[in-house]
Design a protein around this motif. Structure first.
Motif, PDB file in Angstrom:
ATOM      1  N   GLU A 209       0.834  -1.202   0.000  1.00 22.65           N
ATOM      2  CA  GLU A 209       0.000   0.000   0.000  1.00 22.65           C
ATOM      3  C   GLU A 209       0.873   1.259   0.000  1.00 22.65           C
ATOM      4  O   GLU A 209       0.538   2.255  -0.644  1.00 22.65           O
ATOM      5  N   MET A 210       1.990   1.211   0.709  1.00 18.59           N
ATOM      6  CA  MET A 210       2.903   2.350   0.691  1.00 18.59           C
ATOM      7  C   MET A 210       3.509   2.526  -0.704  1.00 18.59           C
ATOM      8  O   MET A 210       3.742   3.655  -1.160  1.00 18.59           O
ATOM      9  N   LEU A 211       3.754   1.420  -1.394  1.00 18.29           N
ATOM     10  CA  LEU A 211       4.264   1.474  -2.767  1.00 18.29           C
ATOM     11  C   LEU A 211       3.228   2.113  -3.696  1.00 18.29           C
ATOM     12  O   LEU A 211       3.582   2.910  -4.579  1.00 18.29           O
ATOM     13  N   ILE A 212       1.970   1.771  -3.514  1.00 13.22           N
ATOM     14  CA  ILE A 212       0.907   2.389  -4.309  1.00 13.22           C
ATOM     15  C   ILE A 212       0.897   3.894  -4.098  1.00 13.22           C
ATOM     16  O   ILE A 212       0.824   4.678  -5.057  1.00 13.22           O
ATOM     17  N   MET A 213       0.996   4.303  -2.832  1.00 17.51           N
ATOM     18  CA  MET A 213       1.034   5.729  -2.529  1.00 17.51           C
ATOM     19  C   MET A 213       2.241   6.400  -3.196  1.00 17.51           C
ATOM     20  O   MET A 213       2.132   7.495  -3.764  1.00 17.51           O
ATOM     21  N   ALA A 214       3.380   5.758  -3.131  1.00 22.17           N
ATOM     22  CA  ALA A 214       4.591   6.320  -3.744  1.00 22.17           C
ATOM     23  C   ALA A 214       4.401   6.527  -5.244  1.00 22.17           C
ATOM     24  O   ALA A 214       4.858   7.522  -5.815  1.00 22.17           O
ATOM     25  N   SER A 215       3.712   5.596  -5.897  1.00 19.16           N
ATOM     26  CA  SER A 215       3.493   5.732  -7.343  1.00 19.16           C
ATOM     27  C   SER A 215       2.581   6.913  -7.659  1.00 19.16           C
ATOM     28  O   SER A 215       2.756   7.591  -8.673  1.00 19.16           O
ATOM     29  N   ILE A 216       1.606   7.171  -6.788  1.00 21.04           N
ATOM     30  CA  ILE A 216       0.710   8.315  -6.997  1.00 21.04           C
ATOM     31  C   ILE A 216       1.497   9.613  -6.823  1.00 21.04           C
ATOM     32  O   ILE A 216       1.369  10.550  -7.623  1.00 21.04           O
ATOM     33  N   ILE A 217       2.316   9.672  -5.790  1.00 15.96           N
ATOM     34  CA  ILE A 217       3.159  10.850  -5.558  1.00 15.96           C
ATOM     35  C   ILE A 217       4.066  11.089  -6.762  1.00 15.96           C
ATOM     36  O   ILE A 217       4.236  12.229  -7.225  1.00 15.96           O
ATOM     37  N   GLU A 218       4.630  10.007  -7.292  1.00 23.64           N
ATOM     38  CA  GLU A 218       5.535  10.109  -8.446  1.00 23.64           C
ATOM     39  C   GLU A 218       4.848  10.755  -9.645  1.00 23.64           C
ATOM     40  O   GLU A 218       5.443  11.571 -10.363  1.00 23.64           O
ATOM     41  N   LYS A 219       3.594  10.392  -9.868  1.00 16.97           N
ATOM     42  CA  LYS A 219       2.868  10.923 -11.016  1.00 16.97           C
ATOM     43  C   LYS A 219       2.302  12.317 -10.771  1.00 16.97           C
ATOM     44  O   LYS A 219       2.059  13.066 -11.716  1.00 16.97           O
ATOM     45  N   GLU A 220       2.083  12.680  -9.512  1.00 13.51           N
ATOM     46  CA  GLU A 220       1.464  13.970  -9.203  1.00 13.51           C
ATOM     47  C   GLU A 220       2.443  15.138  -9.309  1.00 13.51           C
ATOM     48  O   GLU A 220       2.049  16.247  -9.656  1.00 13.51           O
ATOM     49  N   THR A 221       3.716  14.907  -9.002  1.00 12.77           N
ATOM     50  CA  THR A 221       4.670  16.018  -9.037  1.00 12.77           C
ATOM     51  C   THR A 221       6.059  15.547  -9.425  1.00 12.77           C
ATOM     52  O   THR A 221       6.489  14.454  -9.044  1.00 12.77           O
ATOM     53  N   PRO A 284      -0.094  -0.086  -7.875  1.00 13.17           N
ATOM     54  CA  PRO A 284       0.602   1.142  -8.270  1.00 13.17           C
ATOM     55  C   PRO A 284       0.203   1.538  -9.687  1.00 13.17           C
ATOM     56  O   PRO A 284      -0.270   0.712 -10.477  1.00 13.17           O
ATOM     57  N   ILE A 285       0.441   2.804 -10.025  1.00 10.69           N
ATOM     58  CA  ILE A 285       0.071   3.307 -11.356  1.00 10.69           C
ATOM     59  C   ILE A 285       1.298   3.651 -12.190  1.00 10.69           C
ATOM     60  O   ILE A 285       1.165   4.097 -13.327  1.00 10.69           O
ATOM     61  N   ALA A 286       2.490   3.463 -11.633  1.00  8.15           N
ATOM     62  CA  ALA A 286       3.742   3.762 -12.336  1.00  8.15           C
ATOM     63  C   ALA A 286       4.885   3.204 -11.499  1.00  8.15           C
ATOM     64  O   ALA A 286       4.671   2.626 -10.426  1.00  8.15           O
ATOM     65  N   MET A 287       6.093   3.382 -12.002  1.00  8.81           N
ATOM     66  CA  MET A 287       7.285   2.950 -11.275  1.00  8.81           C
ATOM     67  C   MET A 287       7.809   4.113 -10.428  1.00  8.81           C
ATOM     68  O   MET A 287       8.360   5.076 -10.970  1.00  8.81           O
ATOM     69  N   PRO A 288       7.635   4.066  -9.111  1.00  9.82           N
ATOM     70  CA  PRO A 288       8.096   5.180  -8.272  1.00  9.82           C
ATOM     71  C   PRO A 288       9.591   5.090  -7.982  1.00  9.82           C
ATOM     72  O   PRO A 288      10.134   4.001  -7.791  1.00  9.82           O
ATOM     73  N   GLY A 289      10.230   6.251  -7.939  1.00 12.94           N
ATOM     74  CA  GLY A 289      11.640   6.311  -7.589  1.00 12.94           C
ATOM     75  C   GLY A 289      11.839   6.411  -6.089  1.00 12.94           C
ATOM     76  O   GLY A 289      10.887   6.452  -5.295  1.00 12.94           O
ATOM     77  N   THR A 290      13.107   6.491  -5.701  1.00  9.90           N
ATOM     78  CA  THR A 290      13.461   6.513  -4.278  1.00  9.90           C
ATOM     79  C   THR A 290      12.853   7.710  -3.556  1.00  9.90           C
ATOM     80  O   THR A 290      12.366   7.581  -2.425  1.00  9.90           O
ATOM     81  N   ALA A 291      12.866   8.883  -4.195  1.00  8.65           N
ATOM     82  CA  ALA A 291      12.343  10.084  -3.540  1.00  8.65           C
ATOM     83  C   ALA A 291      10.862   9.948  -3.231  1.00  8.65           C
ATOM     84  O   ALA A 291      10.397  10.399  -2.172  1.00  8.65           O
ATOM     85  N   SER A 292      10.102   9.331  -4.106  1.00  8.44           N
ATOM     86  CA  SER A 292       8.673   9.154  -3.862  1.00  8.44           C
ATOM     87  C   SER A 292       8.421   8.096  -2.808  1.00  8.44           C
ATOM     88  O   SER A 292       7.478   8.221  -2.003  1.00  8.44           O
ATOM     89  N   LEU A 293       9.228   7.050  -2.774  1.00  9.19           N
ATOM     90  CA  LEU A 293       9.123   6.060  -1.697  1.00  9.19           C
ATOM     91  C   LEU A 293       9.400   6.713  -0.346  1.00  9.19           C
ATOM     92  O   LEU A 293       8.692   6.468   0.635  1.00  9.19           O
ATOM     93  N   ARG A 294      10.415   7.553  -0.330  1.00  6.56           N
ATOM     94  CA  ARG A 294      10.753   8.251   0.919  1.00  6.56           C
ATOM     95  C   ARG A 294       9.604   9.170   1.350  1.00  6.56           C
ATOM     96  O   ARG A 294       9.257   9.235   2.540  1.00  6.56           O
ATOM     97  N   ALA A 295       9.003   9.864   0.399  1.00  8.57           N
ATOM     98  CA  ALA A 295       7.899  10.768   0.726  1.00  8.57           C
ATOM     99  C   ALA A 295       6.687  10.000   1.232  1.00  8.57           C
ATOM    100  O   ALA A 295       5.986  10.459   2.146  1.00  8.57           O
ATOM    101  N   ALA A 296       6.430   8.837   0.649  1.00  9.17           N
ATOM    102  CA  ALA A 296       5.308   8.025   1.121  1.00  9.17           C
ATOM    103  C   ALA A 296       5.551   7.527   2.537  1.00  9.17           C
ATOM    104  O   ALA A 296       4.607   7.420   3.341  1.00  9.17           O
ATOM    105  N   ALA A 297       6.806   7.241   2.869  1.00 12.23           N
ATOM    106  CA  ALA A 297       7.154   6.748   4.209  1.00 12.23           C
ATOM    107  C   ALA A 297       7.283   7.880   5.216  1.00 12.23           C
ATOM    108  O   ALA A 297       7.108   7.662   6.419  1.00 12.23           O
TER     109      ALA A 297
END
Length: 338
Positions: A209-221, A284-297
Motif C-alpha cells: 500500500e505504501m508502494l501504491i502511494m509512492a506511485s501516486i506521488i511520483e505521477k502527481e509532481t 501502483p500506477i507507475a514505477m516510483p523512484g526513491t524520492a517518492s518512496l521516501r515521501a510516502a514513508a
C-alpha cells in the motif's frame, strides 16, 4: 673440416639472428595500435570464432595489416587462444596484444539502459525491446506469466510499481528478463527499508500500500521538494476517509487515454478512479523512484487536503475547500483563458 665447422657456426649464428629478428618483429607488431581507429567502435565476437577469423575481419576493416604476419605474431607469443564470444569496445590506441587479452578475459562492453521513474511497465517493456544486443524473452509472455517469471511469487496481481527506476548495465546476449529481475530485487530492498523506517501511524496496512502511494506521488509532481507535501495531502485524506481524487490514478484506469481528461471520465466507475472509489487503487500506477518512496514513508506534517497545479510545474496547497476553489479559479482559469 675447419671450413665446414666455421660455415656451420656462421649458419647457426645467422639462424639465431633471424629468429631474434622474427621474435623482436612479432613483439613489435603486437605492441602496435590497431590502425585507423579514430573513435571507439563495437566489435562482435561470435561463438566459435578463433584468432584467424578475428584477424581476417579486422584486416577486412583495415584495422590490422598483413594477415599472415599478425597471425604468426599472435601464435608465436601464444595470444589469441581461448576467445570468449560477446561484444567488445575497441578504443583508439588499443594494441593487438591488448585486444587478445580483452577477448580472452571476456572483458565485454557494458551496454546501459535507463528505466525512468514515473513511467509505466508498458513503457519500460517497449524500451527494453528496443535495446541493442538484449534478447527480448518477455515479448510474448502474458502479464501473469511475466509477473511469475520476475517475482517468483503469487502475492501480486501486477508488476506495475514493483521495479526500481535506475540505469542498468548488461552484456550482449543478456535477456530483458534478467534486468527486470534485478530491478525487482532492488525495489524490494528499497521498499522494505522504507517500510522499516516509516513514520508512525501511517494509514497503510502493508508495504505494498505504501508502494501504491509512492506511485501516486511520483505521477502527481516532478518537484522533489513537493513530494512530502503531496504525500501529506493524501495521507490526511486517507485518515479522514476522504477520497483521494487523483487525476493520475483515474487516467491510469482509462483504456487508450488520449490526453484529455473529461468529466465523463471522472464519473466512470473503474478500480482506479479515485473520484469514485474510497482508499487507494488496487495497484501502483507507475514505477516510483526513491524520492517518492521516501515521501510516502515520511510525509510532511501538514493540514493540507487539496492542491492544484500553478502552471509553472509546482502546486498550490490548501487546507479548506474554499481556499482550494480560489486557487483553482486563479490558476485553472489563467491556464484556460490566457
Amino acid at each position: 673440416m675447419v671450413k665446414i665447422k666455421g660455415f656451420l657456426i656462421s649458419l647457426i649464428l645467422l639462424g639465431l639472428v633471424a629468429v631474434a629478428a622474427i621474435v623482436a618483429g612479432s613483439q613489435w607488431l603486437l605492441h602496435q595500435p590497431v590502425k585507423s581507429l579514430q573513435r571507439p567502435i563495437l566489435f562482435e565476437v561470435e561463438p566459435g570464432s578463433h584468432a584467424r577469423i578475428i584477424l581476417k575481419r579486422l584486416n577486412h576493416q583495415q584495422l590490422v595489416g598483413d594477415l599472415s604476419l599478425t597471425y604468426l605474431a599472435s601464435r608465436l607469443w601464444q595470444v589469441g587462444g581461448q576467445l570468449k564470444a560477446g561484444v567488445y569496445q575497441l578504443e583508439p590506441g588499443l594494441t593487438l596484444e591488448q585486444l587478445w587479452t580483452k577477448l580472452e578475459h571476456g572483458d565485454q562492453y557494458q551496454f546501459q539502459v535507463t528505466l525512468v521513474e514515473g513511467q509505466t511497465l508498458a513503457q519500460w517493456l517497449q524500451r527494453l525491446h528496443q535495446q541493442p544486443y538484449l534478447q527480448s524473452v518477455t515479448r510474448d509472455l502474458s502479464e501473469q506469466a511475466l509477473l511469475a517469471e520476475v517475482t517468483g511469487s503469487a502475492s501480486f496481481s501486477s508488476l506495475e510499481g514493483l521495479l526500481a527506476p535506475d540505469t542498468y548495465s548488461y552484456q550482449a546476449y543478456s535477456t530483458d528478463l534478467l534486468l527486470l529481475r534485478q530491478a525487482y530485487q532492488e525495489q524490494q530492498q528499497l521498499l522494505n527499508q522504507f517500510w522499516r523506517e516509516r513514520a508512525e501511524d501511517l494509514p497503510y496496512k502493508s508495504p505494498y500500500e505504501m508502494l501504491i502511494m509512492a506511485s501516486i506521488i511520483e505521477k502527481e509532481t516532478g518537484y522533489a521538494g513537493e513530494r512530502p507535501l503531496v504525500s501529506s495531502v493524501f495521507v490526511n485524506r486517507l485518515r479522514l476517509g476522504m477520497r483521494l481524487q487523483s487525476d493520475p490514478t483515474t487516467i491510469y484506469g482509462i483504456a487508450n487515454f488520449d490526453g484529455n481528461l473529461t468529466r465523463a471520465h471522472l464519473r466512470e466507475a473503474t478500480p482506479y478512479n479515485t473520484y469514485k472509489i474510497s482508499g487507494l487503487p488496487p495497484t501502483p500506477i507507475a514505477m516510483p523512484g526513491t524520492a517518492s518512496l521516501r515521501a510516502a514513508a515520511h510525509p510532511a506534517t501538514s493540514d493540507y487536503l487539496y492542491f492544484v497545479a500553478d502552471g509553472s510545474g509546482g502546486h498550490v496547497f490548501s487546507k479548506t475547500l474554499a481556499e482550494h476553489n480560489k486557487a483553482v479559479n486563479r490558476y485553472q482559469r489563467k491556464q484556460t483563458n490566457p
